[in-house]
Design an enzyme around this catalytic site. Structure first.
Site, PDB file in Angstrom:
ATOM      1  N   LYS A   1      -7.699   1.270  -3.001  1.00  0.00           N
ATOM      2  CA  LYS A   1      -6.819   0.838  -1.589  1.00  0.00           C
ATOM      3  C   LYS A   1      -6.674   2.051  -0.769  1.00  0.00           C
ATOM      4  O   LYS A   1      -7.155   1.465   0.271  1.00  0.00           O
ATOM      5  CB  LYS A   1      -5.575   0.434  -1.862  1.00  0.00           C
ATOM      6  CG  LYS A   1      -4.547   0.304  -0.566  1.00  0.00           C
ATOM      7  CD  LYS A   1      -5.460  -1.069  -0.220  1.00  0.00           C
ATOM      8  CE  LYS A   1      -4.648  -1.772   1.715  1.00  0.00           C
ATOM      9  NZ  LYS A   1      -5.513  -2.256   2.438  1.00  0.00           N
TER      10      LYS A   1
ATOM     11  N   LYS B   1       0.061   5.230   8.331  1.00  0.00           N
ATOM     12  CA  LYS B   1       0.446   5.255   6.937  1.00  0.00           C
ATOM     13  C   LYS B   1      -0.470   5.678   5.779  1.00  0.00           C
ATOM     14  O   LYS B   1      -0.667   7.026   5.099  1.00  0.00           O
ATOM     15  CB  LYS B   1       1.568   4.416   6.263  1.00  0.00           C
ATOM     16  CG  LYS B   1       2.416   4.070   5.186  1.00  0.00           C
ATOM     17  CD  LYS B   1       2.198   3.566   3.832  1.00  0.00           C
ATOM     18  CE  LYS B   1       1.839   1.791   4.744  1.00  0.00           C
ATOM     19  NZ  LYS B   1       1.232   1.146   3.743  1.00  0.00           N
TER      20      LYS B   1
ATOM     21  N   THR C   1       0.753  -0.982   0.158  1.00  0.00           N
ATOM     22  CA  THR C   1       0.293   0.513  -0.411  1.00  0.00           C
ATOM     23  C   THR C   1       1.058   1.230  -0.134  1.00  0.00           C
ATOM     24  O   THR C   1       1.700   1.237   1.043  1.00  0.00           O
ATOM     25  CB  THR C   1      -0.646  -0.258   1.092  1.00  0.00           C
ATOM     26  OG1 THR C   1      -1.779  -1.383   1.191  1.00  0.00           O
ATOM     27  CG2 THR C   1      -1.725   1.018   0.847  1.00  0.00           C
TER      28      THR C   1
HETATM   29  P1  NAP Z   1       5.722  -5.615   7.635  1.00  0.00           P
HETATM   30  O1  NAP Z   1       5.085  -7.412   8.298  1.00  0.00           O
HETATM   31  O2  NAP Z   1       6.318  -4.456   8.297  1.00  0.00           O
HETATM   32  O3  NAP Z   1       6.732  -6.243   6.639  1.00  0.00           O
HETATM   33  C1  NAP Z   1       7.008  -4.790   5.986  1.00  0.00           C
HETATM   34  C2  NAP Z   1       8.656  -5.584   4.719  1.00  0.00           C
HETATM   35  O4  NAP Z   1       8.537  -5.446   4.614  1.00  0.00           O
HETATM   36  C3  NAP Z   1       9.264  -6.694   5.331  1.00  0.00           C
HETATM   37  O5  NAP Z   1       9.792  -7.665   4.800  1.00  0.00           O
HETATM   38  C4  NAP Z   1      10.685  -5.619   4.834  1.00  0.00           C
HETATM   39  O6  NAP Z   1      11.809  -5.889   5.031  1.00  0.00           O
HETATM   40  C5  NAP Z   1      10.367  -4.951   3.815  1.00  0.00           C
HETATM   41  N1  NAP Z   1      11.116  -3.382   4.186  1.00  0.00           N
HETATM   42  C6  NAP Z   1      10.570  -2.508   5.052  1.00  0.00           C
HETATM   43  N2  NAP Z   1      11.623  -1.346   3.996  1.00  0.00           N
HETATM   44  C7  NAP Z   1      12.166  -1.565   2.933  1.00  0.00           C
HETATM   45  C8  NAP Z   1      13.299  -1.357   2.176  1.00  0.00           C
HETATM   46  N3  NAP Z   1      13.723  -0.048   2.548  1.00  0.00           N
HETATM   47  N4  NAP Z   1      13.471  -2.206   1.216  1.00  0.00           N
HETATM   48  C9  NAP Z   1      13.448  -3.415   1.447  1.00  0.00           C
HETATM   49  N5  NAP Z   1      12.450  -4.018   1.962  1.00  0.00           N
HETATM   50  C10 NAP Z   1      12.145  -3.392   3.336  1.00  0.00           C
HETATM   51  O7  NAP Z   1       4.165  -5.440   7.442  1.00  0.00           O
HETATM   52  P2  NAP Z   1       3.043  -6.360   6.075  1.00  0.00           P
HETATM   53  O8  NAP Z   1       1.711  -6.068   7.383  1.00  0.00           O
HETATM   54  O9  NAP Z   1       3.250  -7.568   5.918  1.00  0.00           O
HETATM   55  O10 NAP Z   1       2.478  -4.895   5.066  1.00  0.00           O
HETATM   56  C11 NAP Z   1       2.656  -5.266   3.808  1.00  0.00           C
HETATM   57  C12 NAP Z   1       2.225  -3.604   2.886  1.00  0.00           C
HETATM   58  O11 NAP Z   1       1.245  -3.869   2.997  1.00  0.00           O
HETATM   59  C13 NAP Z   1       2.125  -2.564   3.673  1.00  0.00           C
HETATM   60  O12 NAP Z   1       2.130  -1.832   2.493  1.00  0.00           O
HETATM   61  C14 NAP Z   1       0.732  -2.890   4.504  1.00  0.00           C
HETATM   62  O13 NAP Z   1       0.313  -1.479   4.321  1.00  0.00           O
HETATM   63  C15 NAP Z   1       0.190  -3.750   3.182  1.00  0.00           C
HETATM   64  N6  NAP Z   1      -1.195  -4.263   3.990  1.00  0.00           N
HETATM   65  C16 NAP Z   1      -1.222  -5.140   5.130  1.00  0.00           C
HETATM   66  C17 NAP Z   1      -1.971  -5.454   6.003  1.00  0.00           C
HETATM   67  C18 NAP Z   1      -1.419  -6.335   7.262  1.00  0.00           C
HETATM   68  O14 NAP Z   1      -3.137  -6.484   7.778  1.00  0.00           O
HETATM   69  N7  NAP Z   1      -0.887  -6.756   7.394  1.00  0.00           N
HETATM   70  C19 NAP Z   1      -3.290  -5.424   4.904  1.00  0.00           C
HETATM   71  C20 NAP Z   1      -3.109  -5.009   3.719  1.00  0.00           C
HETATM   72  C21 NAP Z   1      -2.460  -4.943   3.247  1.00  0.00           C
HETATM   73  P3  NAP Z   1      12.193  -6.513   6.710  1.00  0.00           P
HETATM   74  O15 NAP Z   1      12.263  -7.597   6.842  1.00  0.00           O
HETATM   75  O16 NAP Z   1      13.630  -6.362   6.361  1.00  0.00           O
HETATM   76  O17 NAP Z   1      12.264  -5.442   7.288  1.00  0.00           O
END
Ligand code: NAP
Length: 283
Positions: free
Chosen positions: A170, A238, A95
Site C-alpha cells: 500500500k 501521512k 493505511t
Molecule cells: P477519515 O474520513 O479521516 O476517518 C477516520 C476514521 O478514523 C474516523 O472514523 C475516526 O473516528 C477514526 N479515528 C481516528 N483516530 C482515532 C482514534 N484515535 N481512535 C479511534 N478512532 C479513530 O479517514 P478515511 O478517509 O476514511 O481513511 C481511513 C483510512 O483509509 C486511512 O488510513 C486512509 O489513509 C486510508 N485510505 C483512505 C482513502 C480515501 O480516499 N479516503 C483511500 C485509501 C485508503 P472519529 O469519527 O471519532 O474521528
C-alpha cells in the site's frame, strides 16, 4: 457470521454499506458517536461501546486514520486486545506503517486474535462501488476466511505474504499516487504559464497515454477550485511520510514527501489531496 465494523469515516461508511448490501449482519462502532445513521438505515446495528461490538462479532474490521488510531483501537487501555477476542479474526484496512502492522499482529497473536493487514487502493468512489484494490498480509488461512467479505469491498484482492506485506504494498502504490497528483499539478501550472487553459489541458491529458481515471475523476474539482475531501491531503502526507520512514529515498519520493508536508503546514490537510495544485500556486 457477524461482522463488527470500527471506523465510520469517508471510507468506512461506504465499505460497511457494501457488506450490508451483500446481506451480512453488521454491527458498527465509531469513536465519535452520531456517524452511524446512514448504516443503521441500511440495517446495521450501532453498539454504544467497543466492548459490546466485540462481544457480538465474529470478524472485526478496522478502518481508521493512522498508526496512532490503530494502536488506540487495538492496544489502548480499553482497546480490542484488552477484550475477549480469542479465535476471532480482525482485518485492519487502514493505511499504516508495516512495522505497526507487524507489532499489532504479534500482540494480537498473544491474545488469540487472528489478524490481517488489508489496506486498500481507491478512494470514496471505488469504495462506494465495491471496486477497491485490497493488499493483504497475514496467514493464508485467515485470508481465505476473509476473502468472501473482501470480494464485496473490492474488485481485486492480493495475498502478499506475512503481516506487514499488505501495508508495504500500500505504501508503494500510494507513492505513485502522490507523484501522479504532483505531476498533474505541475503540468497544469506549466501549461497555464504558456497560455494553455486548464480545461483543454485536462482533456489532452485524458486522451493521452498518461491519462488515468484518477485525473478524470479530479477534473471537476480542479476546474471549480473546490476540494472536498475524498482522500484527505493529510492522509496522503501521512502515507508519504510512512514510505520515507520505511526507507524510500529516491528523488521523486523525497520531493513529494516535502511538497505534501509543506501543503499540510499551509493548512490544506482537511481538503482533498488534489488541493496540492492550490498549494503549488494554482487557483
Ligand atoms: P477519515 O474520513 O479521516 O476517518 C477516520 C476514521 O478514523 C474516523 O472514523 C475516526 O473516528 C477514526 N479515528 C481516528 N483516530 C482515532 C482514534 N484515535 N481512535 C479511534 N478512532 C479513530 O479517514 P478515511 O478517509 O476514511 O481513511 C481511513 C483510512 O483509509 C486511512 O488510513 C486512509 O489513509 C486510508 N485510505 C483512505 C482513502 C480515501 O480516499 N479516503 C483511500 C485509501 C485508503 P472519529 O469519527 O471519532 O474521528
Amino acid at each position: 457470521m457477524i461482522i463488527g465494523w470500527i471506523g465510520l469515516g469517508n471510507m468506512g461508511i461506504p465499505m460497511a454499506s457494501n457488506l450490508l448490501a451483500a446481506g451480512y449482519d453488521v454491527r458498527v462502532w465509531n469513536r465519535t458517536p452520531g456517524k452511524a445513521a446512514p448504516l443503521v438505515a441500511l440495517g446495521a446495528k450501532e453498539t454504544a461501546t467497543l466492548s459490546e461490538l466485540v462481544a457480538q462479532s465474529d470478524v472485526l474490521f478496522t478502518m481508521v486514520s493512522d498508526d496512532d488510531a490503530v494502536k488506540a483501537i487495538y492496544s489502548g487501555s480499553d482497546g480490542l486486545l484488552s477484550l475477549p477476542v480469542q479465535d476471532k479474526l480482525a482485518v485492519d484496512m487502514s493505511t499504516i506503517s508495516p512495522d505497526t502492522s507487524r507489532f499489532i499482529a504479534e500482540q494480537a497473536k498473544q491474545a488469540g486474535l487472528r489478524f490481517l493487514d488489508a489496506p486498500v487502493s481507491g478512494s470514496v468512489g471505488p469504495a462506494k462501488e465495491g471496486k477497491l484494490v485490497i493488499m493483504v498480509g497475514g496467514e493464508l488461512a485467515d485470508y481465505e476466511i476473509a476473502k468472501p467479505m473482501l470480494d464485496k469491498l473490492g474488485k481485486a484482492a492480493f495475498y502478499l505474504g506475512p503481516n506487514g506485506a499488505g501495508t508495504s504494498a500500500k505504501l508503494a502504490i500510494n507513492l505513485l499516487l502522490g507523484i501522479t497528483v504532483q505531476g498533474v499539478s505541475e503540468t497544469l501550472l506549466f501549461a497555464r504559464s504558456l497560455g494553455i487553459g486548464t480545461e483543454q489541458m485536462l482533456d489532452i491529458i485524458s486522451e493521452s497515454a498518461v491519462g488515468t481515471p484518477l485525473i478524470r475523476g479530479k477534473a471537476a474539482s480542479i476546474l471549480a477550485d473546490d476540494y472536498p475531501a475524498a482522500f484527505a491531503l493529510k492522509h496522503m502526507a501521512k502515507d508519504l511520510r510512512l514510505a520515507n520512514e520505511a526507507g524510500v529515498s529516491t528523488p521523486l519520493a523525497e520531493s513529494v514527501n516535502a511538497t505534501y508536508r509543506h501543503a499540510l503546514e499551509e493548512g490544506l490537510g482537511e481538503l482533498d489531496l488534489m488541493a496540492l495544485l492550490r498549494h503549488l500556486g494554482g487557483k
